[in-house]
Design a protein around this motif. Structure first.
Motif, PDB file in Angstrom:
ATOM      1  N   ARG A 135      23.855  13.630   8.881  1.00 55.15           N
ATOM      2  CA  ARG A 135      24.764  12.595   8.393  1.00 55.15           C
ATOM      3  C   ARG A 135      24.138  11.197   8.382  1.00 55.15           C
ATOM      4  O   ARG A 135      24.206  10.483   7.394  1.00 55.15           O
ATOM      5  N   SER A 136      23.489  10.828   9.490  1.00 55.07           N
ATOM      6  CA  SER A 136      22.993   9.448   9.564  1.00 55.07           C
ATOM      7  C   SER A 136      21.745   9.245   8.709  1.00 55.07           C
ATOM      8  O   SER A 136      21.320   8.118   8.501  1.00 55.07           O
ATOM      9  N   PHE A 137      21.150  10.336   8.235  1.00 52.06           N
ATOM     10  CA  PHE A 137      20.004  10.208   7.339  1.00 52.06           C
ATOM     11  C   PHE A 137      20.454  10.221   5.871  1.00 52.06           C
ATOM     12  O   PHE A 137      19.645  10.058   4.973  1.00 52.06           O
ATOM     13  N   ASP A 144      22.199   8.248   4.021  1.00 47.34           N
ATOM     14  CA  ASP A 144      22.014   7.009   3.264  1.00 47.34           C
ATOM     15  C   ASP A 144      20.562   6.909   2.811  1.00 47.34           C
ATOM     16  O   ASP A 144      20.268   6.625   1.649  1.00 47.34           O
ATOM     17  N   TYR A 145      19.650   7.168   3.741  1.00 57.65           N
ATOM     18  CA  TYR A 145      18.218   7.133   3.408  1.00 57.65           C
ATOM     19  C   TYR A 145      17.896   8.157   2.321  1.00 57.65           C
ATOM     20  O   TYR A 145      17.244   7.848   1.327  1.00 57.65           O
ATOM     21  N   THR A 161      19.440   7.193  -1.040  1.00 57.53           N
ATOM     22  CA  THR A 161      18.739   6.042  -1.617  1.00 57.53           C
ATOM     23  C   THR A 161      17.352   6.459  -2.113  1.00 57.53           C
ATOM     24  O   THR A 161      16.915   6.059  -3.188  1.00 57.53           O
ATOM     25  N   PHE A 162      16.681   7.281  -1.325  1.00 58.94           N
ATOM     26  CA  PHE A 162      15.354   7.766  -1.723  1.00 58.94           C
ATOM     27  C   PHE A 162      15.446   8.534  -3.042  1.00 58.94           C
ATOM     28  O   PHE A 162      14.678   8.298  -3.978  1.00 58.94           O
TER      29      PHE A 162
END
Lengths: 998, 215, 98
Positions: free
Chosen positions: B196-198, B200-201, B204-205
């Motif tokens: 979950r916390s990855f 966004d990364y 976006t990537f």
């Protein structure tokens, strides 16, 4: 037109499409398709830069990537200033702005050129010998001054506004180099159906066919044939053709780095286009078709503008339609320069004379040249040249010496000492080169990877032989990589050109004993004399000669200079070339931008930023955040008018008085499941687990095998075969790895599995005397009374209708709960709890208050109060060790002699004598402040805070024999004063622990 | 944060779809008698990114189980789950809205997109195993369109050609600096699972990579 | 970037998915609590660090997550072979002269 050196009817680009540009603010005009170099030459500009060390005027040596001299700055705008761009590679676009480098105040009058006059003082090894004394001056004076004066271009001073992209690619056959050989190999491989990537650094495929006007293939001239093959390849679905792309590094297992210049040739690139694209290619087979690079002649003042490689002059003529002069001379030791002379003559340029070191040059080409009416001076050498900012004449004499000199006026001099196969990438692949005595070349010898060299880089001279070799190599590479047999026929060569022989080392007039400046390495200003001097001063290995003289160490990596330097050193050492050896070629082949290497990994993609489910709430409520590893954690929640200190004090007091909500989601969580779960926990933690009842929790302490504290956390037993383990935030990943390691490799017999649930659960800590009142209205199906759910217990049920794992635990010393809910509900459950909390005056608190609250209770933080050298006993938590246990990780390590020796640093509390003084974390502690420096340091401060709840500062420290020093006064020397402290226990607040149920 | 610029469209449509699903899920739970009184907030709610040849879209929530079991238990678990747990590396099985990914020699990820609970199915199995709910740990992102392979290849070092990574192939691997589980749902579609916390990364990537995928 | 064959995934995968985990075939003594200081030193601190063939542990951490063993040549950096954790040290190495 201003392009006075542009020859009508010559070149491959329409003269109608003009492109305006400036060089040192002066406006010029070129045509689309030009490089900056060809456009400058078309305008008669040869002087383009100053050299690195002597600031000598320099011109354009080459027409390609090997260029050592013509380095310029390209300025698109204030932020886009690229230094050290090779003018021979930079494609012209309308509006291009170029500036010369390494000169002041101007290119034609450069103050730094005094170095050239003073050059006897700047010989090889000058810097090593001169700036020896005084030693301290090196850092403060010499180095900064030298660095200021040296260096080439100026780095940009603003962040790069361009973006760069990256791609991993995979293929069966990767062909590096798109000349005749590369094209033939790619075609053969592609026809067999495998994935082929063909790479070339130029804008168009064709390689040396750019200038080889005599080549004829399949009934066409070489260049036209190449364009046809290129178009055919580009149309094939299994082929990717990458032009303007440099293969800069050849790494293990056919992993090749390519950098593609996407927009550097465009007048106004779209913002959506990356400036460059990094390709990381994994190929089953690599075909090296990197060609050969022409060498210059090493003679006096061979660096004057207007002196260039013969093949470069031919490229400028045949490809760009530019004559490099009106009256050119040629100085050569092989045949290929004759072809350049012939082409120029045919284009109407006067060829003043060909000076050939060979006594009796002969053959068809020489006959043709003679027939064209060009004077040939065999057995002669160019011993000096006239002109400073541009060559004006050459002085010729017999190579054996004598007074029979003749000066011939020229405005350009083309030279060729022969061709050096480009074995750079082969060498990078760890292949071993072998010296071929007959042709005096290093050629690919022993291969280290699945690759093959063809054409010029393999020392193959004739085009027809190249084609045979290339086609066969392409077929074999494809077949070895799993392809079928190709259908296409091998291209037929009807007419070709031959390059061979030549010379290595200094030409007559620049031999040993002479003091002329005959440049070997133009970019680093290394002369033949410098190399001889290195030998005289005791350098024997070519590696030492290289480092002493810096020959081949510039950004061009000695593409034109290495072989000459080696030959001169070998000659001076009276040894054979292979005995002296060749220096290693290293990546990158040509300079690579940082942008290309960084690719997407900048800004928010530099590193993942991890946010918890409640992050947005914290942001909306004004939290300040701190970075904890990749996580953003709410640090404190300042209200209007509060600074950090005030906010944190309020949060600490509120938690102890009423309650506070804290986002503990970042803690690592591991679910340990299986019939042997307890047995596994026994082995990984110091504590006993077998008898822990389901529904109860225990503080778990984890050691490494060496006996030092590794991690800790509260563990809840959900069922006989299921534990909910928590770890520190920073330890989550490594603890999981540590546990998996033991489970998979040391205790594989255990029936248990580990699953990371760190991100499954959002965790809301509700701490404080009102914590139960806050959660009570929202919890369903769990009796949260003290009797039913005492401190250190866990229950599963619901909160706000959402499944929860509810822990009764405390890291503040107050009655507390940790509410675990599925992450997507974290924020809304928090909001519900917040609403309840508001009824009781609860606050939200951040990591700073959390740290203080736990320090008030003497709870350690692994990684802050421990540093990987702290034992359980040092930390004073021996109670966490299961005394009856016969095994756990660290059980033996913790008994090592040094770990049980007296006098170890132990965790204690410190109270400053002045309660208002807050110690600095990391400050050293001494027993006697009056002892001489260096003092004996007996410990250091690990945690230190202002505690509003205690009304004073508090600190934890590791102090040698600390627990035997209770009440002792110690000293913390600081730069401005020495602070007196008293050694105390580690618990500063509620020593009896009554608040846990308060 | 959706980046939009020339040639790239930002789309907000998916938000409504997700909201509908959320309401349905809440209704379902309400029917079983446990009213959820709080809203579910997805990590990538409302984010969609489109570029030439590829769209990056968060997928709706799903039920997920991390399943660990010895070989002897596989048959029983397969029966209970209604999908045969794949035994070969890099393979998956799909049946009736349920996906089973081989992640390791004794590890599977089971995903249910139809609102049924695979964790409850596993709980009925007596045979030795470990089933842990990870529905909220992971976020799924679909990368769809002819340029999907190029998009993922910006950060994933595996060979993703159809011959090597065919439809149905699945693997834990990396995307840039994040760990992902990559599943090829169709020739022109990947499902990417990350923590979950990855997300966004990862999102976006993928969006950045999508801008350059047509090349 | 190396390609490493994972014995569990049965194919070569990029090095980015792996993590080295030190020397292989160093077994934790079953009676570790009882061993001497010297034996503990030999077990915990002493490693072979050879020039040439090394037996080492790797973890396919971003793949199947399994630890496995590998034989690698520290001079050429080439992997000779890989095998599953718990399997004995291979007696014969493919393509390696004694």
């Amino acid at each position: 037109m201003a392009d006075s050196f542009r020859i009508s009817g010559a070149g491959r680009f329409s003269h109608a499409k003009t492109a305006r540009f400036t060089f040192d603010d002066k406006p010029y005009s070129g045509i689309e398709g030009d490089t900056l170099a060809s456009a400058l030459l078309a305008n008669g500009v040869h002087l383009v830069g100053r050299s690195f060390k002597y600031h000598r005027p320099r011109g354009i040596l080459s027409a390609g990537a090997e260029e050592p001299n013509a380095l310029v700055g390209i300025h698109r705008d204030a932020a886009r200033k690229t230094p050290n761009v090779r003018a021979t590679v930079q494609e012209l676009y309308d509006g291009l702005t170029a500036v010369s480098q390494n000169r002041w105040p101007s290119l034609s009058f450069d103050v730094g050129a005094v170095n050239d006059v003073a050059s006897p003082f700047f010989s090889a090894g000058f810097y090593y010998k001169t700036f020896m004394w005084p030693k301290a001056a090196w850092k403060s004076l010499y180095e900064p001054k030298i660095r200021e004066a040296a260096g080439l271009g100026v780095s940009p001073d603003q962040p790069d506004p361009d973006h760069y992209s990256a791609r991993f690619a995979h293929c069966e056959v990767l062909v590096l180099g798109g000349g005749a050989a590369g094209l033939a190999a790619a075609l053969a491989a592609a026809e067999s159906g495998v994935r082929v990537i063909l790479v070339d650094e130029q804008a168009e495929l064709g390689g040396a066919l750019r200038f080889e006007s005599a080549a004829r293939i399949e009934g066409q001239d070489g260049w036209t044939w190449a364009q046809g093959i290129a178009a055919r390849l580009k149309a094939m679905p299994n082929v990717r053709v990458l032009t303007r792309t440099t293969a800069f590094g050849y790494y293990a297992q056919n992993f090749v780095g390519l950098t593609e210049r996407v927009t550097d040739h465009l007048s106004s690139p779209g913002m959506d286009q990356p400036r460059e694209r990094l390709w990381q290619v994994r190929a089953r087979r690599v075909v090296l078709a990197t060609g050969a690079i022409e060498r210059h002649m090493v003679f006096a003042d061979n660096d004057r503008p207007g002196i260039m490689l013969a093949s470069a002059a031919r490229t400028y003529l045949n490809h760009y339609g530019v004559a490099v002069g009106r009256n050119v001379g040629v100085y050569t030791a092989n045949d290929s320069a004759y072809a350049a002379a012939l082409d120029l003559k045919k284009a109407g340029v006067n060829v003043a004379a060909i000076v050939d070191l060979r006594d009796n040059p002969s053959g068809d080409l020489i006959d043709q040249t003679r027939a064209a009416g060009i004077e040939i001076h065999g057995g002669r050498a160019v011993v000096s040249v006239g002109g400073k900012l541009r060559i004006s004449s050459m002085t010729v004499q017999p190579r054996t010496g004598g007074k029979n000199q003749r000066t011939i006026p020229v405005d350009a001099l083309l030279m060729s000492a022969g061709w050096t196969p480009s074995v750079h990438l082969f060498s990078q692949s760890r292949g071993k080169v072998a010296f071929n005595e007959q042709v005096k070349r290093f050629l690919p010898g022993t291969y280290a990877q699945d690759c093959i060299s063809i054409g010029g880089c393999n020392g193959t001279d004739e085009l027809s032989t190249c084609m045979d070799e290339a086609y066969a190599a392409g077929l074999k590479a494809a077949k070895d990589a799993g392809g079928k047999t190709a259908k296409a026929a091998k291209p037929k060569v009807e007419a070709d050109e031959v390059w061979s022989r030549g010379m290595l080392g200094a030409a007559p007039g620049a031999e040993a004993g002479t003091t002329v400046k005959a440049f070997v390495d133009f970019q680093n200003d290394v002369t033949a004399k410098d190399i001889r001097q290195a030998v005289h001063e005791g350098m024997r290995s070519i590696e030492h000669v290289k480092r002493f003289t810096t020959n081949g160490m510039a950004t061009d990596q000695g593409k034109t200079s290495n072989m000459h330097g080696l030959a001169i050193a070998a000659d001076e050492l009276s040894r054979a070339i292979p005995e002296v050896g060749l220096t290693t070629f290293r990546a990158p082949y040509t300079p690579v931008t940082f942008g290309s290497i960084v690719g997407h990994a900048r800004g928010s993609l530099f590193d993942p930023t991890r946010r918890t489910a409640m992050h947005d709430w914290a942001e909306r409520n004004g939290a300040a955040f701190e970075d904890v590893g990749q996580w953003k954690r709410a640090w404190y929640f300042p209200r209007a008018g509060e600074d950090m200190h005030a906010a944190v004090n309020r949060e600490c007091v509120t938690v102890r008085k009423t309650a506070g909500l804290f986002d503990a989601s970042t803690l690592g969580k591991i679910e340990v499941v299986g019939p042997d779960a307890a047995a596994f926990m026994e082995l990984l933690y110091t504590n006993p687990w077998q008898k822990l009842d389901p529904g109860r929790c225990r503080y778990g302490l984890m050691l490494r095998e060496d006996g030092f504290i590794y991690d800790d956390g509260v563990v809840g037993r959900l069922a006989a075969d299921r534990f909910h383990v928590t770890t520190t935030t920073g330890g989550a990943a490594r603890v999981m790895n540590h546990m998996e390691d033991y489970l998979q490799t040391e205790f594989p017999h255990l029936k248990v599995w580990l699953t990371s649930t760190s991100e499954q659960w959002a965790v809301i800590a509700v701490q404080g005397p009102k914590s139960r009142d806050i959660i009570a209205p929202l919890v369903e199906g769990i009796d949260i009374s003290d009797a039913a759910m005492p401190h250190m217990s866990v229950r599963e049920g619901k909160i706000c209708g959402v499944p929860t794992r509810l822990f009764r635990m405390s890291f503040s010393g107050e009655r507390g709960f940790e509410v675990n809910v599925p992450a997507d509900y974290g924020e809304t459950v928090w909001e519900a709890l917040w609403a309840e909390g508001q009824k009781h005056g609860a606050c939200a608190y951040g990591t700073e208050a959390m740290h203080i609250l736990r320090a008030e209770k003497g709870y350690i933080i692994v990684g802050q109060d421990t540093d990987g050298t702290v034992t359980v006993n040092d930390a004073g938590i021996d109670w966490a060790i299961g005394r009856k246990k016969t095994d756990f990780v660290g059980i033996r390590g913790m008994k090592r002699p040094d770990l049980v020796a007296p006098g170890r640093k132990q965790l204690v509390g410190l109270k400053t004598k002045d309660p208002k003084v807050v110690l600095e974390e990391g400050a050293q502690i001494v027993a006697d402040p009056n002892q001489p420096v260096p003092m004996t340091m007996i410990g250091h401060v690990t945690s230190s805070y202002w505690s509003e709840n205690c009304g004073r500062s508090i600190a934890l420290a590791l102090v040698a024999g600390g627990r035997d020093r209770m009440g002792e006064t110690l000293h913390v020397p600081m730069p401005d004063r020495t602070i007196e402290v008293e050694v105390t226990g580690t618990v500063f607040f509620d020593e009896k622990g009554e608040h846990l149920n308060g | 944060m959706v980046k939009g610029s020339q040639g790239v469209k930002s789309v907000q449509g998916a938000k409504n779809v997700q909201r509908t699903k959320r309401v349905q899920a809440a209704k379902k739970e309400a029917q079983t008698g446990d009213a959820v009184t709080v809203e579910r907030r997805e990590a990538l709610a409302g984010r969609v990114f489109s570029a030439a040849g590829v769209t990056v879209t968060p997928l709706p929530p799903a039920e997920r189980v991390s399943l660990r079991a010895p070989e002897d238990s596989v048959a029983a678990l397969s029966r209970a789950l209604g999908v045969t747990l794949p035994a070969k590396p890099k393979t998956s099985a799909a049946k009736a809205g349920r996906l089973a990914f081989w992640l390791g020699p004794d590890e599977w990820m089971v995903i249910d997109e139809g609102g049924k609970d695979p964790l409850a199915d596993c709980a009925r199995v007596k045979a030795l195993h470990s089933a842990v709910g990870i529905s909220h740990r992971n976020v799924a992102i679909a990368v769809t369109g002819p340029a999907c392979e190029a998009t993922v290849s910006a950060g994933c070092p595996q060979d993703l050609s159809l011959a090597v990574f065919p439809v149905g192939a699945v693997s834990r691997t990396v995307l840039g600096k994040a760990e992902i589980v990559l599943y090829r749902a169709a020739e022109d579609s990947f499902r990417i699972e990350c923590w979950r916390s990855f997300s966004d990364y990862v999102f976006t990537f993928l969006s950045e990579a999508a801008r350059d995928a047509a090349a | 970037m190396l390609l490493i064959r994972c014995p569990y995934c049965e194919e070569e995968r990029p090095e980015l998915e792996f993590r080295n985990a030190g020397e292989a075939h160093v077994a934790r003594p079953a009676d570790i609590a009882a061993i001497s200081d010297e034996d503990f030193e030999a077990f915990f601190f002493i490693r072979s660090n050879p020039k040439g063939i090394i037996y080492e542990r790797w973890r396919h951490i971003h793949g199947c997550a399994r630890f496995f063993n590998a034989v690698r040549d520290t001079v050429s950096d080439k992997f000779v072979m890989t095998y599953k954790a718990g399997e004995p040290k291979p007696k014969k190495l493919p393509g390696v002269a004694k």
